[in-house]
Design a protein around this motif. Structure first.
Motif, short mmCIF file in Angstrom:
data_model
loop_
_atom_site.label_atom_id
_atom_site.label_comp_id
_atom_site.label_asym_id
_atom_site.label_seq_id
_atom_site.Cartn_x
_atom_site.Cartn_y
_atom_site.Cartn_z
N LYS A 29 -70.36 -33.88 5.79
CA LYS A 29 -71.25 -32.57 6.19
C LYS A 29 -72.22 -32.84 7.20
CE LYS A 29 -70.06 -28.30 5.57
NZ LYS A 29 -70.38 -27.58 4.16
N ILE A 30 -73.17 -33.72 6.87
CA ILE A 30 -74.13 -34.08 7.72
C ILE A 30 -73.95 -35.73 7.93
CG2 ILE A 30 -76.40 -34.08 8.62
CD1 ILE A 30 -76.81 -31.43 7.35
N ALA A 31 -73.49 -36.12 8.82
CA ALA A 31 -73.22 -37.70 9.04
C ALA A 31 -74.33 -38.14 9.23
CB ALA A 31 -71.98 -37.81 10.04
N CYS A 32 -75.45 -37.65 9.94
CA CYS A 32 -76.55 -38.23 10.44
C CYS A 32 -77.38 -38.92 9.29
CB CYS A 32 -77.58 -37.25 11.14
SG CYS A 32 -76.76 -36.45 12.64
N PHE A 33 -77.42 -38.13 8.16
CA PHE A 33 -77.92 -38.75 6.97
C PHE A 33 -77.61 -40.43 6.65
CE2 PHE A 33 -79.12 -34.37 5.19
CZ PHE A 33 -80.26 -34.45 5.24
N HIS A 34 -76.47 -40.45 6.86
CA HIS A 34 -76.15 -41.85 6.56
C HIS A 34 -75.78 -42.69 7.95
CE1 HIS A 34 -75.12 -39.55 3.10
NE2 HIS A 34 -75.79 -40.51 2.54
N CYS A 35 -76.11 -42.07 9.11
CA CYS A 35 -75.98 -42.74 10.36
C CYS A 35 -76.78 -44.08 10.30
CB CYS A 35 -76.46 -41.86 11.41
SG CYS A 35 -76.33 -42.72 13.10
N PRO A 36 -76.24 -45.41 10.76
CA PRO A 36 -76.99 -46.55 10.92
C PRO A 36 -78.08 -46.29 11.82
CG PRO A 36 -74.51 -46.85 11.10
CD PRO A 36 -74.88 -45.29 11.33
N ALA A 37 -78.00 -45.29 12.74
CA ALA A 37 -78.95 -45.10 13.67
C ALA A 37 -80.02 -44.07 13.51
CB ALA A 37 -78.25 -44.75 15.04
N ARG A 38 -79.68 -43.61 12.16
CA ARG A 38 -80.63 -42.59 11.79
C ARG A 38 -82.27 -43.08 12.02
NH1 ARG A 38 -83.72 -38.99 11.01
NH2 ARG A 38 -84.36 -37.87 9.48
N THR A 39 -82.72 -44.26 11.72
CA THR A 39 -84.13 -44.69 11.64
C THR A 39 -84.50 -45.11 13.13
OG1 THR A 39 -83.73 -46.68 10.91
CG2 THR A 39 -84.17 -45.10 9.37
N SER A 40 -83.49 -45.34 13.86
CA SER A 40 -83.95 -45.95 15.14
C SER A 40 -84.00 -44.76 16.53
CB SER A 40 -83.13 -47.11 15.44
OG SER A 40 -81.92 -46.90 15.02
N ASP A 41 -84.73 -45.07 17.40
CA ASP A 41 -84.77 -44.68 18.73
C ASP A 41 -84.56 -42.93 18.67
OD1 ASP A 41 -85.26 -46.84 19.67
OD2 ASP A 41 -83.43 -47.17 21.06
N LEU A 42 -83.72 -42.55 19.27
CA LEU A 42 -83.28 -40.90 19.43
C LEU A 42 -83.55 -40.12 18.25
CD1 LEU A 42 -80.39 -40.26 21.79
CD2 LEU A 42 -82.88 -39.72 21.95
N CYS A 43 -83.01 -40.76 17.06
CA CYS A 43 -83.10 -39.78 15.83
C CYS A 43 -84.58 -39.92 15.04
CB CYS A 43 -81.80 -39.74 14.93
SG CYS A 43 -80.25 -39.82 16.24
N ARG A 44 -85.17 -40.79 15.31
CA ARG A 44 -86.21 -41.07 14.45
C ARG A 44 -87.11 -40.12 14.12
NH1 ARG A 44 -88.30 -46.73 15.99
NH2 ARG A 44 -88.80 -45.50 17.96
N GLY A 45 -87.40 -39.37 15.21
CA GLY A 45 -88.55 -38.39 15.28
C GLY A 45 -88.05 -37.05 14.59
#
Lengths: 258, 258
Positions: A29-45
Motif C-alpha cells: 500500500k505504501i511502499a515508502c515505509f520499506h523504501c531503502p531510501a526512506r531514511t536518506s536525502d529526499l524523504c528523510r524530512g
DNA sequence: CGTAACCTTGAACGACTTCAACTCACGTGG
DNA sequence: CCACGTGAGTTGAAGTCGTTCAAGGTTACG
C-alpha cells in the motif's frame, strides 16, 4: 544493441516514455515505509504520517544498465530519487569527450535544479530503481513540510561541496591522488558505511572512473596497481576494493601528512 | 602588510568586522537606483517601488585587492552582491595547493548557499565594492517577491552551469583549450558585452588564472603566446586581451570544428 | 634609480598518454 | 564440452604535453 531509431535522442526518449508510462508495480500500500531510501536525502524530512501523501505523488521506474534517463536540454519537470543501483551525471562535448560530473547512489536525488532545463545527461551505471516525483508537486510539498525543506537544503549543500571537491581534485591532484580521492568519495557516497571491513563496491567501469577523474583508463588502472603494491588497498577483483589502510589512503589522496 | 595578529584567520576576521561595522557611506537616499548592479542578478527582480525596502536591509562594504571576505567554515549569515571589482572563490588544501572555483564580477552574488556554513574562501582580486544583505532578511524578501525568487533561481542555475563547464574544462581540455575557454568565460562573465571590439580586462594575475585552470603560470603564459602567434588574440598588455577572431577562439577552446 | 613583483621565454625533466600486447571472464554456438 | 569471440582490465614501451628549474624582461613604486 538493437536500434529502433537512427536518432539516439528519440530512441532514448522512447525508453523514458515507456518507463514513465508504466504504472507503479504492484507494491505494498505504501511502499515508502520499506523504501531503502526512506531514511536518506529526499524523504528523510517527511514524517511517517505524511508518507501517504508523498507516496501518492510518486511513481517507481526502473532502468537497465547504460539506459539514459535524462538528456542535456530536457525540460526539468521531474525529480528522481535513487532507490537502488548507481547513476552517473555526464556532460559531453561535440568531439566526443565526456566528463562525468558525479555518481549517484541510494538516497541521492537527481534533477532538483533551479533551472527549467537539465544541463547534463543522466544514465544508469547499473540496473537502477528510481522514485519519480513531479517537480512542482514536490516543491509544494517542501513548502508544506519545513523539515523537508531543511533536508533539501542540506542535500543541495552536500552536492555543491562534492562538486567543489571534484574541481579541486581535477585541478590540483596527481593521478594516484585522484584515484585515492575517488575511493574516499565512494566510501562516503555509497550508502552503507556501517561495515568498516566490507570491501567497497565499484559498479562503474574503468572508463567511467577515468572520465570522472580526467584520466585515461590505463592511468586509472596503474594508479590502482600502485595503491595495491603499496598495501593500501586490496583489489578483490576489478569492482571490489578493500581499503586496508584508511589512514594511508587519506595520505595518498593528499589530504594529510602520512 | 602589517600583521595585527599572528593568526591569519583572526586578522582577516578583523578586517571583515571593521568593514561590516562601518555604516553605509554617505550615499543618495536610495543608492540602489544608480547601483551598477541594479539590473543584474540579485536586484533585477525587485520593482522600483520595492527598492527602498531592499536598500534598507543592505549595507555597502569595500575591500582592497587581496583582502579576504569569507573564510572556509565561516557562518553563512551574509549574502554579498558585487557592485564593482572582481572577487575569487577558492578552496585550499593542507599542503598549500589552491583551486579557484570561480571569479565574480559586477552583479554576481556570493554566499547564498543552502548550507549554514561557507565552504570556500572569498577574496578580492581587485579593489571591490560590495552590497551586503542579511541572509535571513533576503530570504524573507524572496518569499515576498516572486520575481526575485525567479531571478535567484536563474542565477543559481547559471552558477551550477558554469561550475559544470569548469569541471569539463579541468577534466578534458588541453592547456591552450583551457586558456581559450577562460577567455570565453570572461567574455560572458564580465558585465559589459556591449562593446564587441573593446579589449577584455583581466583583473587577476597569471597565478590566479593558473589556479583556476589547474595549470602553472608558465603554461598559462605559453598558451597566451600561442593564441597570440596564431593571431586569435592581441595581448595589449598582460591584463588586456583583444579577441581578434572569436570564431577561432571558440575552435581553440575545443567547442567547435575550425 | 633601484628593487621587487609579475610575466615571459628557454631547456631539461617527468607524469600522463598513446599505442600495443596480453590476460581474464563470460557467453555463444559448433 | 570446449573452441572461439568479445569486452574489460592490466601491463609494457615509446611519445607528448605540461611541469620544473633557470634566466631575462617589463612595469610599478619607493
Amino acid at each position: 544493441m538493437a536500434l529502433a531509431s537512427d536518432n539516439p535522442r528519440d530512441e532514448q526518449r522512447d525508453v523514458k516514455e515507456r518507463l514513465l508510462a508504466r504504472p507503479a508495480p504492484p507494491a505494498p500500500k505504501i511502499a515508502c515505509f520499506h523504501c531503502p531510501a526512506r531514511t536518506s536525502d529526499l524523504c528523510r524530512g517527511v514524517a511517517d504520517k505524511d508518507l501517504e501523501e508523498l507516496f501518492a505523488s510518486s511513481s517507481r521506474i526502473r532502468l537497465k544498465a547504460e539506459e539514459t534517463l535524462i538528456l542535456d536540454g530536457d525540460e526539468a519537470s521531474t525529480v528522481y530519487n535513487v532507490i537502488s543501483g548507481a547513476m552517473r551525471l555526464t556532460r559531453l562535448s561535440g568531439d566526443g569527450r565526456r566528463q562525468i560530473l558525479g555518481f549517484l547512489f541510494t538516497g541521492n536525488y537527481i534533477g532538483l535544479t533551479p533551472d527549467t532545463l537539465y544541463h547534463f545527461n543522466a544514465e544508469a551505471v547499473s540496473d537502477v530503481e528510481l522514485c519519480a516525483f513531479d517537480r512542482r508537486r514536490l516543491e509544494t510539498l517542501f513548502k508544506l513540510h519545513p523539515a523537508m525543506e531543511a533536508t533539501f537544503r542540506a542535500m543541495a549543500a552536500k552536492v555543491i561541496d562534492q562538486t567543489y571537491d571534484l574541481l579541486f581534485t581535477l585541478g590540483q591532484r596527481t593521478a594516484v591522488e585522484r584515484v585515492a580521492s575517488f575511493l574516499l568519495y565512494l566510501r562516503e557516497a555509497e550508502q552503507c558505511p556501517g561495515k568498516p571491513g566490507a570491501p567497497l563496491h565499484l559498479p562503474m567501469t574503468r572508463t567511467d572512473i577515468a572520465d570522472f577523474l580526467g584520466l585515461t583508463i590505463e592511468t586509472v588502472s596503474r594508479s590502482f596497481t600502485k595503491l595495491r603494491t603499496d598495501k593500501i588497498i586490496h583489489l578483490v577483483d576489478a569492482h571490489r576494493v578493500e581499503v586496508l589502510r584508511p589512514d594511508l589512503l587519506l595520505a595518498a589522496a593528499g589530504e594529510e601528512a602520512p
